[in-house]
Enzyme design. Structure first.
Site, mmCIF file in Angstrom:
data_model
loop_
_atom_site.group_PDB
_atom_site.id
_atom_site.type_symbol
_atom_site.label_atom_id
_atom_site.label_comp_id
_atom_site.label_asym_id
_atom_site.label_seq_id
_atom_site.Cartn_x
_atom_site.Cartn_y
_atom_site.Cartn_z
ATOM 1 N N HIS A 207 0.944 -1.217 0.021
ATOM 2 C CA HIS A 207 0.078 -0.005 -0.081
ATOM 3 C C HIS A 207 1.134 1.317 -0.058
ATOM 4 O O HIS A 207 1.954 1.122 0.469
ATOM 5 C CB HIS A 207 -0.858 -0.097 1.151
ATOM 6 C CG HIS A 207 -2.055 -1.280 1.183
ATOM 7 N ND1 HIS A 207 -3.190 -0.628 0.599
ATOM 8 C CD2 HIS A 207 -2.230 -2.324 1.029
ATOM 9 C CE1 HIS A 207 -4.129 -1.799 0.396
ATOM 10 N NE2 HIS A 207 -3.417 -2.781 0.784
ATOM 11 N N CYS A 238 -7.780 -0.845 3.271
ATOM 12 C CA CYS A 238 -8.572 -1.809 4.104
ATOM 13 C C CYS A 238 -9.403 -1.223 4.956
ATOM 14 O O CYS A 238 -8.713 -0.584 5.842
ATOM 15 C CB CYS A 238 -7.370 -2.876 4.825
ATOM 16 S SG CYS A 238 -8.284 -3.981 5.771
ATOM 17 N N ASN A 247 -3.738 0.259 -2.564
ATOM 18 C CA ASN A 247 -2.397 -0.422 -3.141
ATOM 19 C C ASN A 247 -1.901 0.363 -4.152
ATOM 20 O O ASN A 247 -2.456 1.402 -4.748
ATOM 21 C CB ASN A 247 -3.050 -1.565 -3.799
ATOM 22 C CG ASN A 247 -2.541 -2.933 -3.753
ATOM 23 O OD1 ASN A 247 -2.146 -3.687 -4.556
ATOM 24 N ND2 ASN A 247 -2.540 -3.249 -2.152
HETATM 25 P P1 HMG Z 1 -17.214 -13.499 12.814
HETATM 26 O O1 HMG Z 1 -18.246 -12.401 13.178
HETATM 27 O O2 HMG Z 1 -16.257 -13.830 13.752
HETATM 28 O O3 HMG Z 1 -17.935 -14.766 12.065
HETATM 29 O O4 HMG Z 1 -16.497 -13.032 11.405
HETATM 30 P P2 HMG Z 1 -19.507 -15.344 12.220
HETATM 31 O O5 HMG Z 1 -19.121 -16.770 11.791
HETATM 32 O O6 HMG Z 1 -19.977 -15.224 13.612
HETATM 33 O O7 HMG Z 1 -20.167 -14.459 11.144
HETATM 34 C C1 HMG Z 1 -20.701 -13.244 11.071
HETATM 35 C C2 HMG Z 1 -21.770 -13.211 10.211
HETATM 36 O O8 HMG Z 1 -21.374 -13.201 8.899
HETATM 37 C C3 HMG Z 1 -22.827 -14.171 10.267
HETATM 38 O O9 HMG Z 1 -24.036 -13.708 9.630
HETATM 39 C C4 HMG Z 1 -22.227 -15.137 9.364
HETATM 40 O O10 HMG Z 1 -23.323 -15.979 8.727
HETATM 41 C C5 HMG Z 1 -21.725 -14.281 8.253
HETATM 42 P P3 HMG Z 1 -25.258 -13.373 10.878
HETATM 43 O O11 HMG Z 1 -25.508 -15.039 11.327
HETATM 44 O O12 HMG Z 1 -24.606 -12.621 12.101
HETATM 45 O O13 HMG Z 1 -26.294 -12.876 10.129
HETATM 46 N N1 HMG Z 1 -20.656 -14.815 7.666
HETATM 47 C C6 HMG Z 1 -20.591 -14.728 6.118
HETATM 48 N N2 HMG Z 1 -21.470 -14.161 5.198
HETATM 49 C C7 HMG Z 1 -20.875 -14.339 3.850
HETATM 50 N N3 HMG Z 1 -19.704 -14.696 3.492
HETATM 51 C C8 HMG Z 1 -18.867 -15.315 4.596
HETATM 52 C C9 HMG Z 1 -19.188 -15.221 5.838
HETATM 53 N N4 HMG Z 1 -19.016 -15.755 6.887
HETATM 54 C C10 HMG Z 1 -19.600 -15.444 7.885
HETATM 55 N N5 HMG Z 1 -17.664 -16.190 4.131
HETATM 56 C C11 HMG Z 1 -15.315 -13.180 9.508
HETATM 57 C C12 HMG Z 1 -15.492 -13.629 10.747
HETATM 58 C C13 HMG Z 1 -14.013 -13.812 8.870
HETATM 59 C C14 HMG Z 1 -16.650 -13.610 8.517
HETATM 60 C C15 HMG Z 1 -15.317 -11.891 9.293
HETATM 61 O O14 HMG Z 1 -14.456 -11.216 9.983
HETATM 62 C C16 HMG Z 1 -14.760 -11.106 7.861
HETATM 63 O O15 HMG Z 1 -15.831 -11.099 6.977
HETATM 64 N N6 HMG Z 1 -13.851 -10.468 7.931
HETATM 65 C C17 HMG Z 1 -13.601 -9.873 6.519
HETATM 66 C C18 HMG Z 1 -12.748 -8.486 6.640
HETATM 67 C C19 HMG Z 1 -12.408 -8.080 5.274
HETATM 68 O O16 HMG Z 1 -12.830 -8.511 4.197
HETATM 69 N N7 HMG Z 1 -11.378 -7.441 5.331
HETATM 70 C C20 HMG Z 1 -10.640 -6.713 4.101
HETATM 71 C C21 HMG Z 1 -9.779 -7.770 3.239
HETATM 72 S S1 HMG Z 1 -8.197 -8.347 3.844
HETATM 73 C C22 HMG Z 1 -7.217 -6.948 3.107
HETATM 74 O O17 HMG Z 1 -7.627 -6.011 2.676
HETATM 75 C C23 HMG Z 1 -5.829 -7.159 3.353
HETATM 76 C C24 HMG Z 1 -5.039 -7.709 1.978
HETATM 77 O O18 HMG Z 1 -5.298 -6.506 1.094
HETATM 78 C C25 HMG Z 1 -3.499 -7.700 2.198
HETATM 79 C C26 HMG Z 1 -2.870 -6.461 2.771
HETATM 80 O O19 HMG Z 1 -3.198 -5.464 2.420
HETATM 81 O O20 HMG Z 1 -2.223 -6.752 3.709
HETATM 82 C C27 HMG Z 1 -5.510 -8.867 1.518
HETATM 83 MG MG MG Z 2 -4.342 -4.927 0.569
#
Ligand code: HMG
Ligand code: MG
Length: 292
Positions: A207, A238, A247
């Protein structure tokens, strides 16, 4: 033959995930379709994450259903857990990515679990990818510094990278999530990682918060890395890394590595046009009232 550098386009995912206002489905599809004509072999289209955590990516399945797939391009998606993996498979993602962290603070903030828990969560996903013929890429975030825990030890990065490769990821992308890396700290981090895995298994994901991303890419090139993530127009950030800029800009990377004598296979003229389109999308979403 000039040495080849692969630029992995991140704009539709890393770029758009951080936009406050929702971007229309048709605009996301148009962005991916325009990028498909630029010469990339990988475009990260979206992520199958919780819509409560990242509302901007809630239309992941629809985006993948509507894009025009160009031959030779892998359309990829982030998947945080098995549920995401299965949804990505149904939506015909060509490749998925799991995303962990080298720091506990960011792991908790971004995916709500410890590093150890995340690795246990990822293991069956990578096994499923190997079974289903879906390549799985790994990310390790906060390879230099964490917005919650501060400076991250290079050995901590090396440990997570090695685990992801051991599981069966075909490549691990090293994320300087908040753009805090400087050539010295990036070099030190790479030295530690290269003690345990070869450069050919690594990508750089910088980034550009402090304007050092291109220098950090040059340090990585010198260390033997040949794959870099970049976002068209330098979009994004992010949502769980406060203050982080987007990025590194795809065009800036393509121009710099081209000037250094590397081949990228990208059409810079087309990239310039898509960059304008991408910036327009974000401008429109960030400042909706200015249009009125
Ligand atoms: P949680 O709250 O611990 O998990 O989240 P959960 O299992 O209790 O799920 C919460 C809710 O999400 C529930 O819904 C699940 O059903 C639903 P509710 O029952 O409350 O209505 N859920 C989902 N829905 C759709 N698709 C799924 C899914 N999983 C659960 N796959 C979890 C844990 C991992 C799901 C959450 O923390 C999350 O989604 N995090 C993602 C955050 C994210 O996307 N961040 C940005 C991307 S990373 C990034 O940008 C870095 C990168 O670019 C590299 C860098 O720059 O370093 C890659
Ligand atoms: Mg990233």
């Amino acid at each position: 033959m000039p040495d080849f550098v692969r630029i992995f386009e991140m704009g539709p995912r890393d770029g758009l995930q951080n936009e406050a206002a929702l971007i229309a489905l048709a605009d996301k599809v148009a962005l991916v379709d325009k990028l498909s004509g630029c010469g990339f072999d990988h475009i990260e289209v979206t992520s199958f994450v919780s819509p409560k955590w990242v509302p901007q990516m809630a239309d992941a399945s629809e985006v993948l259903a509507r894009i025009k797939r160009a031959s030779g391009v892998a359309y990829t998606a982030l998947t945080p857990n098995m549920r995401g993996y299965e949804a990505a498979l149904v939506a015909r993602a060509d490749e998925v990515a799991i995303f962990g962290s080298a720091s506990e603070g960011f792991s908790k903030a971004n995916i709500n679990c410890s590093i150890a828990e995340s690795l246990e969560r990822f293991r069956p996903m990578v096994a499923a990818g190997l079974r289903d013929g879906i390549p799985v890429r790994g990310y390790v975030s906060c390879v230099v510094e964490c917005p919650y825990d501060g400076v991250v030890r290079p050995e901590a990065v090396a440990r997570v990278v090695a685990e992801l490769l051991e599981m069966g990821c075909y490549e691990v992308s090293l994320g300087d999530t908040i753009g805090a890396g400087e050539p010295e700290s990036v070099r030190a981090m790479l030295e530690a990682v290269l003690q345990v895995v070869p450069a050919g298994k690594l990508a750089g994901h910088f980034h550009d918060t402090n304007g050092r991303a291109i220098e950090n890419i040059e340090v990585s090139l010198a260390a033997g890395l040949r794959v870099f993530d970049a976002a068209i127009g330098g979009l994004g950030g992010c949502p769980y890394a406060p203050g982080a800029a987007g990025n590194v800009d795809t065009l800036a990377v393509a121009r710099r590595v081209g000037a250094l004598g590397f081949e990228t296979g990208l059409d810079l003229g087309r990239l310039e046009e898509v960059a304008e389109f991408a910036k327009g999308l974000v401008g429109a979403s960030t400042h909706p009232t200015e249009e009125l």
